[in-house]
Design a protein around this motif. Structure first.
Motif, PDB file in Angstrom:
ATOM      1  N   TRP A  15       0.910  -0.954  -0.044  1.00 45.61           N
ATOM      2  CA  TRP A  15       0.096  -0.044   0.121  1.00 45.61           C
ATOM      3  C   TRP A  15       0.879   1.255   0.051  1.00 45.61           C
ATOM      4  O   TRP A  15       0.599   2.206  -0.710  1.00 45.61           O
ATOM      5  CB  TRP A  15      -0.877  -0.059   1.338  1.00 45.61           C
ATOM      6  N   LYS A  91     -10.414  -1.115  -6.007  1.00 45.99           N
ATOM      7  CA  LYS A  91      -9.373  -1.109  -6.698  1.00 45.99           C
ATOM      8  C   LYS A  91      -9.289  -0.921  -8.306  1.00 45.99           C
ATOM      9  O   LYS A  91      -8.623  -0.281  -9.038  1.00 45.99           O
ATOM     10  CB  LYS A  91      -8.581  -2.723  -6.595  1.00 45.99           C
ATOM     11  N   TYR A 137      -6.987   5.333  -2.839  1.00 48.71           N
ATOM     12  CA  TYR A 137      -5.622   5.000  -2.168  1.00 48.71           C
ATOM     13  C   TYR A 137      -5.825   5.354  -0.887  1.00 48.71           C
ATOM     14  O   TYR A 137      -5.695   4.411   0.066  1.00 48.71           O
ATOM     15  CB  TYR A 137      -4.442   5.590  -2.881  1.00 48.71           C
ATOM     16  N   TYR A 140      -8.058   3.044   1.173  1.00 49.12           N
ATOM     17  CA  TYR A 140      -7.733   1.795   1.524  1.00 49.12           C
ATOM     18  C   TYR A 140      -7.059   1.583   3.005  1.00 49.12           C
ATOM     19  O   TYR A 140      -7.019   0.443   3.715  1.00 49.12           O
ATOM     20  CB  TYR A 140      -6.549   1.292   0.635  1.00 49.12           C
ATOM     21  N   THR A 214       1.801  -2.506  -5.877  1.00 44.95           N
ATOM     22  CA  THR A 214       0.636  -2.200  -5.009  1.00 44.95           C
ATOM     23  C   THR A 214      -0.914  -3.123  -5.411  1.00 44.95           C
ATOM     24  O   THR A 214      -1.381  -3.813  -4.588  1.00 44.95           O
ATOM     25  CB  THR A 214       0.399  -0.904  -5.173  1.00 44.95           C
ATOM     26  N   LEU A 218      -3.172  -5.360  -3.075  1.00 38.75           N
ATOM     27  CA  LEU A 218      -4.215  -4.682  -2.459  1.00 38.75           C
ATOM     28  C   LEU A 218      -5.319  -5.692  -2.896  1.00 38.75           C
ATOM     29  O   LEU A 218      -5.545  -6.229  -3.754  1.00 38.75           O
ATOM     30  CB  LEU A 218      -4.353  -3.711  -3.150  1.00 38.75           C
TER      31      LEU A 218
END
Length: 441
Positions: A15, A91, A137, A140, A214, A218
């Protein structure tokens, strides 16, 4: 795609690594290379261009386009956040905006005055892509980290972003200063312009390539793809913002602080976005090459000193309290805006860059932490921070429009910078209205 447990070290690192991937955009494109490139396009003519049926100054034009992009993000982000949280595909949204921003960034390679509309469109979409991806982002963080991990992993992301963006900016600076070492041909001016165009492509590739790490780790989201997106879901984000607005009526300290933040944040963000344009137009550089090198060095100085400023601000707030520290910083910003009116020489601009960096890093980090301290413990913090982010973006819209209008009317950004001092003064007066509570004093 890996399936890692919440709080796992590998997931947290993945992340945080997105900061490494995307932070090159705000530094290289928004702050350093693109503003210099944009100004260089006008070097053989005055700073005005006939566009959209109006005779606009180039820096005013870019200010208005930037303001429009932030207005779109401020409006769209609550809509998309509500949908992604409900359907569970955040995502996918994050990837869409990432690729939109990166591809638009690479497309700036073809930016020219003869194709100004297409070029401005790519610049506009690049801004939307960057800020749009950040919405998802940031959202998250509570999904991948436990509360006790969030501060640490957030700071790690910031550090990675800072290191990565500075590394790439130094590489870009080397390309622009010594293009022959990189096989870039042409006269000195032509080679430098080519190097800047290549840097736009490199930023886009860097952003896409490093973000894959990433995306691999994720989680997709809550896997609710079968849910239907209704009108209620679409506007849920706005309902949350409206709910926060109503709650502010019963929380005077928070409302007064947010009002003060909204006002002075307009000026802070505007100064950050237009600093390079100011330096390119108003400082008496001896040559184009000195101007290019000097401006990029100033951006690097700001980045380096901002880290020191954030540390000093944190220590000052611990000793004197958040609000008194913010008041002092805002007063310092007033002096900087007034001083900017008088500076003309490169050395003065270097000194100014160092002073701006000193208070830039501090005011941003302290503003957010002060806001979090004032939040009611029983309320949904995600909704309050969404309100905070939207307020900040609307503030940028107003600040950039004010700057653009004054720059267009007067023909000089000096008057616009001085006018921004009024926002800091009003911000100080609003901060003085906060009740003296131990929490922030």
């Amino acid at each position: 795609m890996a399936n890692l447990a919440k709080g796992s070290k590998k997931l947290l690192n993945a992340w945080a690594f997105y900061d490494w991937a995307n932070s090159v955009y705000p530094l290289v494109i928004s702050s350093a290379v693109f503003p210099i490139f944009y100004e260089a396009l006008f070097s053989e003519r005055d700073h005005y261009i006939h566009v959209f049926g109006i005779y606009l100054k180039n820096s005013a034009l870019i200010s208005f386009v930037t303001a429009l992009a932030f207005l779109v993000v401020a409006f769209v982000s609550p809509l998309l956040s509500g949908i992604s949280d409900y359907v569970g595909n955040k995502k996918s949204f994050m990837q869409f905006f990432c690729y939109l921003g990166a591809i638009s960034c690479m497309s700036l390679y073809w930016f020219s005055l003869s194709t100004i509309y297409i070029g401005l469109l790519f610049y506009f979409l690049g801004l939307i892509g960057f800020w749009g991806s950040l919405v998802f982002y940031n959202s998250y963080l509570p999904d991948i980290a436990f509360p006790e991990q969030q501060d640490k992993v957030s700071a790690k992301g910031y550090s990675l972003g800072y290191i990565g963006s500075v590394i790439l900016l130094i590489i870009n600076l080397a390309m622009i200063m010594q293009p022959e070492l990189f096989g870039i041909t042409g006269t000195k001016g032509e080679a430098a312009m080519k190097a800047m165009r290549y840097s736009f492509i490199i930023v886009g590739i860097w952003w896409i390539v490093f973000s894959q790490y990433t995306y691999y780790y994720l989680p997709k989201g809550n896997n609710n793809s079968e849910r239907k997106v209704t009108k209620a879901v679409v506007f849920n984000g706005f309902k949350e913002l409206k709910k926060v607005w109503k709650l502010l009526e019963h929380n005077k300290p928070l409302k007064r602080y947010l009002t003060g933040f909204f006002v002075y944040s307009m000026a802070v963000q505007t100064v950050m976005l237009i600093a390079t344009y100011f330096g390119a137009q108003e400082i008496a550089w001896q040559s184009k090459s000195e101007s290019t090198t000097g401006l990029i060095i100033c951006i690097l100085v700001i980045q380096l000193v901002a880290v020191i400023g954030a540390v000093l601000t944190s220590r000052a707030s611990a000793k004197f309290g958040n609000i008194p520290t913010l008041i002092v910083i805002n007063c310092f910003w007033v002096l900087l805006c007034i001083a900017a009116y008088f500076i003309t020489m490169p050395l003065d601009f270097y000194v100014m860059a160092g002073l701006v960096g000193l208070v830039m890093g501090g005011i941003q980090s302290l503003s957010r932490s002060t806001y979090s301290k004032l939040l009611p413990e029983t309320q949904d913090t995600a909704s309050f921070f969404s309100f905070y982010d939207v307020s900040e973006k609307i503030g940028i819209v107003i600040g950039m429009c004010v700057y653009g209008i004054i720059d267009q009317i007067t023909g000089s950004p000096r008057f616009a910078i001085v006018f921004l001092a009024l926002f800091f003064i009003v911000g100080v007066l609003l901060l003085f209205r906060l009740p003296r509570k131990k929490l922030v004093y």
